[in-house]
Structure formats: C-alpha cells, structure tokens
Design a protein around this motif. Structure first.
Motif, PDB file in Angstrom:
ATOM      1  N   GLN A 396       4.875  -3.550 -12.358  1.00 55.96           N
ATOM      2  CA  GLN A 396       3.725  -3.465 -11.454  1.00 55.96           C
ATOM      3  C   GLN A 396       3.169  -4.840 -11.124  1.00 55.96           C
ATOM      4  O   GLN A 396       2.726  -5.085  -9.987  1.00 55.96           O
ATOM      5  CB  GLN A 396       2.639  -2.570 -12.059  1.00 55.96           C
ATOM      6  CG  GLN A 396       3.054  -1.109 -12.204  1.00 55.96           C
ATOM      7  CD  GLN A 396       3.576  -0.515 -10.909  1.00 55.96           C
ATOM      8  OE1 GLN A 396       2.987  -0.692  -9.842  1.00 55.96           O
ATOM      9  NE2 GLN A 396       4.697   0.200 -10.994  1.00 55.96           N
ATOM     10  N   ASP A 400       2.837  -6.102  -7.377  1.00 54.86           N
ATOM     11  CA  ASP A 400       1.550  -6.548  -6.831  1.00 54.86           C
ATOM     12  C   ASP A 400       1.653  -7.945  -6.231  1.00 54.86           C
ATOM     13  O   ASP A 400       0.944  -8.264  -5.255  1.00 54.86           O
ATOM     14  CB  ASP A 400       0.488  -6.539  -7.932  1.00 54.86           C
ATOM     15  CG  ASP A 400       0.097  -5.119  -8.349  1.00 54.86           C
ATOM     16  OD1 ASP A 400       0.373  -4.178  -7.570  1.00 54.86           O
ATOM     17  OD2 ASP A 400      -0.462  -4.955  -9.455  1.00 54.86           O
ATOM     18  N   ASN A 436       2.745   3.078  -6.918  1.00 57.52           N
ATOM     19  CA  ASN A 436       1.967   1.938  -6.429  1.00 57.52           C
ATOM     20  C   ASN A 436       1.852   2.063  -4.905  1.00 57.52           C
ATOM     21  O   ASN A 436       2.581   1.422  -4.148  1.00 57.52           O
ATOM     22  CB  ASN A 436       2.643   0.627  -6.826  1.00 57.52           C
ATOM     23  CG  ASN A 436       1.744  -0.579  -6.589  1.00 57.52           C
ATOM     24  OD1 ASN A 436       0.908  -0.570  -5.688  1.00 57.52           O
ATOM     25  ND2 ASN A 436       1.915  -1.615  -7.395  1.00 57.52           N
TER      26      ASN A 436
END
Length: 977
Positions: A396, A400, A436
């Motif tokens: 993640q 990001d 996500n």
C-alpha cells in the motif's frame, strides 16, 4: 554480420534519456476482431469522405499531419506503384516476409531476398533465384552479441529465356503466398511462392523455360525422363516439372524446355541429403510430381476457439488449379509450432533444414489442421498474499506513492504514451484487488484522460492524434516514434498498450468503452494492427501477424538482406492479450477469439523460435539458448538498442502482466534463461531492468525472487514498471508457485498454479453476472460478478470490475459424468491404471521382443485401461507422447495400440496401431509420439458414453527390454472435449 549491418533504414531515433527502441520494427500487430465498433467505424472511415473523421465521441483526422511511409519512387503516396492490376484491391499488405518486393526501400528494382523456408528467393532481371541454404553462418561470442543466419546463397535462376525485366511487381497475394511478376514487354514470368511451400509454380510467355545454375555451377542430372528432370546444384536436390509431352534439355550450366508449347512449369526442392541414393531421389521426386501440376493459387487460414475445451483449432487451407490431370493436392513443409500440434496426417520421414529447425512434410494435401491448448490469461495475478501484515502495508505504501502520477510517462510519442498507459493499468488492477480505491481511481482517471485526448481529433489538431491514410490503409499516431510513421514499424507494440489500458478502463467505465463513446477508436487501432475482417478493405487482413510463421513481424517494409524481423515477442503478446481482455470486457467474442488464436499460436512459436526450450531449433554451434530477435533467415542474440545481456534477453519479457503467464509454462527454462543472463552479464544480480528479471524469475522460483527483491529493493524501475507492481507480482507468485499447464478451464480469464503439489485455481469475472468456471480436472469455481477468486491452496476473493459486456457469455456446462471425472488427457501409471492428471513419476518395463518381429501384433504388452469414460468427440485425432528408453540397447522398437469401446459394451469400436519407434542406444528418455504415423486403423471414433479406452505398449522388435516412463512422463491425448 550484425543486425545493424543489414541495410538499417536511415534516421536513428532521436536521443532520449530512457532506453531507446528499435528503429526497424514493424507495424501493426496481432489483432483481430472488434465487431463492437464495426458498424459505426465502417461508416465513419469511408475512403474519400473528407468529413468522415468522427467515431462515436472520438475520431481521427484524414488530413496529413506528419511524415508518411517512405521509400523508392512515389511509394509515399502510391503504395501500389509495384502492384499489377491483377492484384487484390484494398489496402496493400505490409509487415510480411515478402514486403520488400512491394514496398521497395533499399533495392528499387527487385527488393531483397525472400526467405520463405525451406526455399529463399531473389527476383532479378532473368527470373527468380532459388536458394536452399543448409549450412548456417554463425558469428559473435558465447557471452556477448551473436547471431546465426541461413543467408541467401543462390543455386540457380528459374525464368524465361532472354527475359530481361527491369523490376519486379506483385501480381497477387494470399494469406501466406505471393506472386512476383517479371516482364520486359516481350517475355514474362509469373511465379507463386509461399511460406512452407517446397514448390514454386510458374506461368510464362514469350520464350522457353530456363533454369540457369549460378556462380559457375553445373547441374548434376540424376534423372531426365519425359516431362520432369531431377538435378543437384551445390549439394541440393531439385526437380522441375514441365507439361506432359514436354522434355528438358541440358547444355552446360543451363536446363531448358519448350514446355511443349504450353505456358507452365514448376520447380521443387527435395528434402534429400548427400547420403540419399538416386533411387531415393527419384522416388521422392515421383511422389512430389503428383502435386507438380496442381498449382497453388491461394491460401487461407481459419481458426476456432472452443471455450469449453479451451482449445484453439487452426486450419491452413490451400486452393489449387489443376494445370493437367485431376489434381491431388499440394506439398507443405510444416514448421515446428505446426507439426508439434498436428491434428491428423503423417509427415514424410525426410525433413528440411531451415532457420526454424526441422520442417516436416505432408504430401497430397488440400489443408492441414493444428490443435493447441489455450492456458488462459488473467487481468493480474491474484492478491492472495496481500491481505494483511507488513507486506500488505509495504504494498500500500508503494501504491500510495504512485497516486499523483500513475503513468510516469517519459516521452510524448505513441510508444512512450503506451508504456505509461500500461503502467497505470497495472496499478489500477492491483489497487482494485487490494481495496485501494484512491490509487485505482487516480490510475483510471489518468488512462481515461490520455486515451480520450488521443482519440479525439478536432480540426487543426496535429499532436496526440491518429491520422488515417487511405492510400496505405493505415492509422498512424502522431507524434510517431521508431519508424511507426515512415516505416509503419511497431504498431502492434505501441497500440497494444493503448488497447490493454482501454480494456482495464472498460471494466470500470463501460460507458466510456461503448461504441457511442470511444470503443470505436479502440476498434480502429485493432483493425490497423491486425484487421480481423476480410471484408474490410480499409486495412490489410492480419497485417502484422505471419499466419504461417505463427508470430508477428515488426518492420513494415522488411527491406533487409536477412528479411523481416521482430525483437520484442512479449510486446507482441501484449497486443494479443489486450484483445482478449478488451473482447471479454466488452462482450465482443470476435475480438476475444482473434486474440486467443494469435496468443496461443504465438506462445508456441516463441517457445521454439525465441527460446528454443526443447533445444531443437537453433543450429549446432550457436552458443546461446535464447535470442533477442528473430529474422526471416535466422536469429540474433542482440537488440537494436543495447548490447547488455539483461536487455537482449529482457526485451522478450516485458511488459510483465497477467497476460504473460506463458513465460512460466516451463519453469526449468525460466531458471536456465535467468542463469544465462547473469553469466553473460558477469553479475550475480540483474544489472539492468532488475524488476523485469525478478518478475520473470518468480515464474520459476518465487521464493528466490521475493528474497532478492527484499535484499535489493533500491533498484530503478524499468520505465513501464513500478515498485508496487513488482512487489505484488513476486510476493504473490511466491505463494502461488508455478503456472500449472496440465489443467485448463472454460473461461479465458483463468489460470492454475501449483506449489509443492498443491493447486490454486484462479478465475476473474469482469462481467455483470455471476458465473461458474469449470476446470478440466473436475474442479469448479463460482466467481461473483466483478471479482477475481482464488481457491485451493490459497483462498482469496477481491476486485470490483463488472464491465459492460457479457464476457462472451457463460457456456452451458457439460454434465459431469458419474464415477471418475475423465478428461481428454490420460496418464498411464505404473500399476496399469490411468489418471486424467499427472501422477507420481514411475516406470513400466516393456519385455524384450526376443529378436522376433511383433510389428502390429501386441506381444506381452503393458496395458493401461480407463473405464467409464464420458466425453464429447471433437473430430480430431489421437495424440500421445510416450517416454521410452532402451538404455544402450540397439534396435529396440516400442509400439502402441490404442483401442476405444465407445459404450463400454465390450466391443472395440475403434482400434489404432501406430508404427513402432526405433530407439537410440543412448541412455535417457526419448519421445515416441503420434508423428510416427498410423500403421493401421479400424472402425470409427465418436462420443464416449461410459466407454473404455485401452492403451497397449510393447516391443515390436529388439532383443532387450525398454523402459516406459509413467506417472507424469507419458500421456495419451484423446480427441475429445
């Protein structure tokens, strides 16, 4: 001779701060079919209609905005300059093995040599030169760049006496043939030549047929009786056939015939060798003579994807005209990717030597058919290991970091725009799998914005625009790159990224992908690269895909001494996979099936011609086990842009996507290729494209790839890659294991993995309805709408992509038979039983034949029996691959008989006995396959309804026992779904 010496086209690509791409390569690739926008785009792109630049909400321009294809004479605006009035109308073919005689660029009169394999040809003033090169030229070093070629070495020229043509024109073409035409006004010669054709067929006017040996050679005539003559030049055997009643005369280096006043003859190269006797030559020439007057006039391919059986059936058909007699079909030399999967027919024992290894010969045929398994693709590997813990957090964080710029585009042209789109598509897929949504939506937004920009063409727009040239029948994107405009190079490479990204977007935004919006522009990109619709003359049919060769060509003109070429086979496969994904996302089965046809065929070709995984293709003495590029007459361990081994080998690995699982079909080869790269680089870790290599390594050893990534995560990502995707890929393959090719499914978006014997079944459903996927070992998997599901050793479900189409529809499942869930593959076991999947490695012993001849009569056979078998007959033929080893014994001959009792009533409805296989006296398994040929067959095949299949194996000859590999070593493949 290096690749760079081969008539490289002028004008290197402009300097760029990232890796340069090849300047030579080829246009439009491997696509085929998008009926989705067919009606709309057919109406919208009408030649001559200057205002016809709208396709749904998008469009193209018909006003020239940049350089056009270039070459000799007025080729830029008149691509039919060297095409006769007899040739087919519509867009001219490009990117083919014979393109240089139509699109003249380096030799403005006669083009370059044409490597058709087994023969090569060169047009010239007096006729058509013949070359059958059997000794390769090999250059380079064991660890650095090197190559092999079977270069054009002329044996003779076949033509018309006193013909003096100033140029060659093209009088016709078909799927894998071309008809060169030479004329001086008083005399003419029209030839028809083709890939895999040992024959050249001629029509003449104005003079006698003339065959003139080249280079001072003298033909050695070994037969001259009646209308045909057999002769040898430079150690190669040929036969020439004149009409009945004609004769051949020999005078020094020249052979001639009046053709008895007629206008046709043919010449064939024979697959004989120096050790062949004249009797052997005459016998073969007589057999070929049965087809000598049945002139090939055309060729056509057809294919069918059977979703339930995950099988691609391809038929190669010849149309012929009988010049005399009734016609008995033609002679075809099959390439390895064809004869390995031949559905029926028995090749001759003689073979041709070629740049693609041994070519096997079928005689007297009108067509032949291959049958290949399609092993499925995925939008992305499933996130089975990304659901928790520190690794999930690491992923993640990587994701990001990409939110602000998912494409990371490094240049503004079509290729680098495509690379950026591909990068964003990978991020969107894995971000969606792991929930996500912020990064997923950012990636989708970037894709939508860029594609919409390129797919619109307001008046006066000259950048980020597609231009349709009606003369060439092509769609060129500007800014172009690496010759995609002036040479029509690489369209499949460039546009494959656009289509793949559009497929990802279509799953989340089906309205954008509709024909009313931008789906029609995606369709045009597919049609440009590989038009699937023969009736659509705006683009040539399968422009980039070599139908007979089984793979793409990258150069538009192919104007090199070594013929055409292709470097990045994996980017060609990226195009094929894009069609599968787009077709599935939009419910367009024509596009999907075209993608599956090219994908499956090209995957087989890559295993042989780029990787030589069976060690049967590259010539002895070539020191490499893989090549960076394939040429018409050979291959090269090199690239157009780098001498770095990591890039020479790596260019055939990228981009790494869920459509590139074919790279892992042979895990042992993955490790071999990886070790070769390190050895040739002189390093212990990849020094370039580290992420690509870790991802490839993960297909062979996921644990090592993950460990190496953890220890060396500071590398610079390749331009189309991201740390997020690399980590996701290697982490999940470490859990999933290897690709398992022994199991298939009735869904194109599926795959099976195996880790230490434990399988994980994966399927993706990007449609709006739930479906059940059936695997060939009897496993079923319920996949909700929009989800990717993994079940078995790893249990996981994720994703939210529902698309807008029905994904081709959910097939009606075949009822599961009671008892053993049989499938078409039977694996003999040591105890005489049979399994449908590989079992534990073992052996069975075939008793000695005792020096007697038991050919055709089972004597002390080892028998394996499958009972209660219910399967649907697919009109194919039995196939088998039996591992046999006679050790150091001489003259053993194992033989197999396969019997079918269709209803289990005790009556054998079909009995097939195959010719025995002569083993060698070297320890190690050999492959006894159906290519040995049927010795006898009785009865007929049909559906099995609770039936019985019996496999009997024995030694037909020999005085010693033979070992038969069992468990997972030998397999019989039944012609059943």
């Amino acid at each position: 001779m290096t690749a760079s010496d081969m008539s490289r086209p002028p004008g290197r690509r402009r300097p760029i701060r990232v890796r340069p791409r090849r300047p030579y390569q080829a246009l439009v690739a491997a696509g085929v079919a998008v009926l989705i926008a067919g009606v709309l785009s057919l109406a919208a792109l009408r030649p001559g209609d200057a205002a016809a630049d709208t396709v749904g909400a998008g469009g193209y321009t018909t006003t020239q905005v940049g350089p056009l294809p270039s070459g000799c004479g007025s080729i830029s605006t008149d691509p039919r300059q060297w095409v006769t009035a007899n040739a087919p109308s519509g867009a001219v073919p490009t990117n083919d093995w014979w393109s240089s005689i139509l699109w003249k660029r380096t030799n403005c009169a006669y083009g370059e040599p044409l490597a058709a394999n087994p023969l090569s040809f060169r047009a010239q003033a007096g006729g058509l030169g013949f070359s059958y090169t059997t000794t390769p030229s090999i250059s380079g070093s064991a660890t650095g760049p090197g190559e092999y070629h079977f270069p054009y070495r002329e044996d003779f020229v076949a033509g018309v006496a006193q013909l003096n043509s100033s140029e060659v024109k093209v009088d016709g073409w078909s799927d894998w043939t071309v008809s060169p035409y030479l004329s001086d006004g008083a005399r003419s010669l029209r030839a028809t030549i083709g890939k895999g054709l040992p024959f050249a067929f001629f029509r003449t006017s104005g003079g006698n047929a003339r065959i003139a040996a080249s280079g001072g050679a003298t033909p050695a005539v070994w037969s001259n009786s009646g209308s045909w003559i057999g002769y040898t030049i430079n150690g190669h055997d040929y036969a020439a056939y004149a009409p009945s009643g004609a004769t051949w005369t020999v005078s020094g280096s020249t052979i001639g015939s009046t053709l008895a006043g007629k206008d046709y003859f043919s010449v064939a190269v024979l697959p004989t060798t120096a050790s062949s006797s004249d009797a052997d030559r005459k016998s073969l020439a007589t057999a070929y003579g049965k087809s000598a007057y049945d002139h090939v006039t055309g060729t056509v391919v057809s294919y069918r994807y059977d979703e339930a059986g995950s099988t691609v059936t391809t038929t190669y058909k010849f149309t012929t005209a009988a010049m005399e007699g009734g016609g008995t079909g033609t002679v075809a030399a099959l390439l390895p990717h064809q004869w390995r999967y031949l559905a029926a027919g028995t090749p001759l024992p003689q073979t041709y030597i070629s740049p693609r290894g041994s070519l096997k010969v079928l005689t007297g045929i009108g067509s032949f058919t291959t049958s290949m398994r399609f092993h499925g693709v995925l939008p992305e590997v499933p996130a089975v290991a990304d659901s928790g813990g520190s690794d999930a957090a690491t992923l993640q964080n990587y994701l990001d970091a990409e939110k602000s710029d998912p494409t990371r585009q490094v240049s503004d042209d079509t290729y680098w725009t495509g690379k950026g789109l591909g990068r964003a598509a990978r991020l969107a897929e894995i971000a969606d799998q792991t929930g996500n949504t912020a990064v997923r939506d950012a990636a989708l937004s970037a894709i939508r914005s860029k594609l919409t920009d390129w797919f619109t063409a307001p008046s006066g727009k000259t950048a980020h625009v597609f231009y349709y040239d009606r003369n060439w029948g092509t769609l060129i994107g500007y800014p172009a790159s690496y010759g995609s405009d002036q040479e029509l190079n690489d369209h499949h490479f460039h546009y494959g990224y656009y289509i793949a990204a559009a497929a990802t977007l279509a799953k989340f935004d089906p309205q954008w992908a509709s024909t009313e919006r931008y789906g029609g522009m995606v369709d045009l990109l597919i049609r440009d690269a590989n038009n699937y619709d023969r009736a659509d003359t705006r683009f040539p049919y399968l422009r980039d895909f070599d139908i007979y060769g089984g793979h793409d060509w990258a150069s538009g003109h192919g104007s090199f001494a070594a013929g055409n070429n292709q470097e990045s086979s994996s980017e060609g496969m990226n195009f094929d996979n894009a069609l599968i994904q787009w077709g599935q996302a939009t419910g367009n089965t024509a596009v999907r099936d075209a993608g599956i046809y090219m994908y499956t065929t090209q995957a087989a070709a890559i295993q042989d011609y780029w990787f030589d995984t069976k060690d049967q293709i590259f010539p002895s003495g070539f020191p490499h086990r893989e090549v960076g590029m394939v040429w018409s007459d050979g291959a090269a361990y090199s690239t157009w842009f780098s001498a770095d081994p990591a890039k020479i080998q790596g260019i055939n690995l990228l981009p790494v996507t869920g459509g590139h699982l074919y790279l892992g079909h042979d895990p042992d080869y993955v490790l071999t290729d990886y070790r070769d790269m390190l050895t040739n680089s002189g390093t212990t870790q990849p020094s370039s494209w580290t992420d690509i290599w870790y991802e490839f390594l993960a297909l062979g050893d996921g644990d090592k790839a993950l460990a190496d990534f953890r220890a060396n995560s500071g590398f610079t990502s390749e331009e189309g890659e991201s740390k997020a995707h690399t980590f996701h890929w290697v982490r999940n393959l470490a859990a999933l294991g290897h690709v398992d090719t022994s199991v298939t499914a009735d869904s194109p978006l599926s795959s099976v993995f195996v880790n230490n014997g434990a399988r994980t079944y994966v399927a993706s459903n990007i449609t709006s309805t739930d479906r059940t996927v059936h695997f060939s070992d009897g496993t079923t998997l319920t996949v909700p709408s929009g989800k990717t599901v993994a079940s078995g050793a790893n249990e996981w479900s994720g994703g939210s992509a529902t698309g807008g189409g029905d994904g081709g529809g959910t097939p009606t499942p075949t009822p599961t038979p009671t008892g053993t869930p049989w499938k078409s593959t039977l694996y003999p076991q040591s105890d005489g039983s049979v399994l449908s999947s590989p079992g534990t490695t073992g052996t069975a012993t075939l008793a000695s034949a005792g020096g007697q001849n038991h050919d055709g009569t089972p004597t002390n056979p080892v028998t394996f029996t499958a009972k209660g078998v219910t399967l649907k007959y697919n009109n194919g033929a039995t196939a088998f691959d039996l591992a046999v080893d006679a050790g150091t014994a001489v003259a053993n001959g194992p033989q197999v008989r396969i019997s079918y009792d269709r209803t289990g009533d005790g009556t054998w409805d079909r009995v097939e006995t195959y010719h025995y296989y002569a083993t060698d006296p070297q320890p190690g398994y050999e492959h006894y396959t159906q290519t040995a040929g049927l010795e006898s067959a009785t009865g007929s095949l049909g559906d099995l309804d609770g039936g019985t299949v019996r496999i009997e194996v024995w030694n037909a000859i020999g005085a010693n026992p033979t070992t038969l590999g069992t468990g997972d070593k030998s397999v019989v493949t039944l012609p059943y779904n």
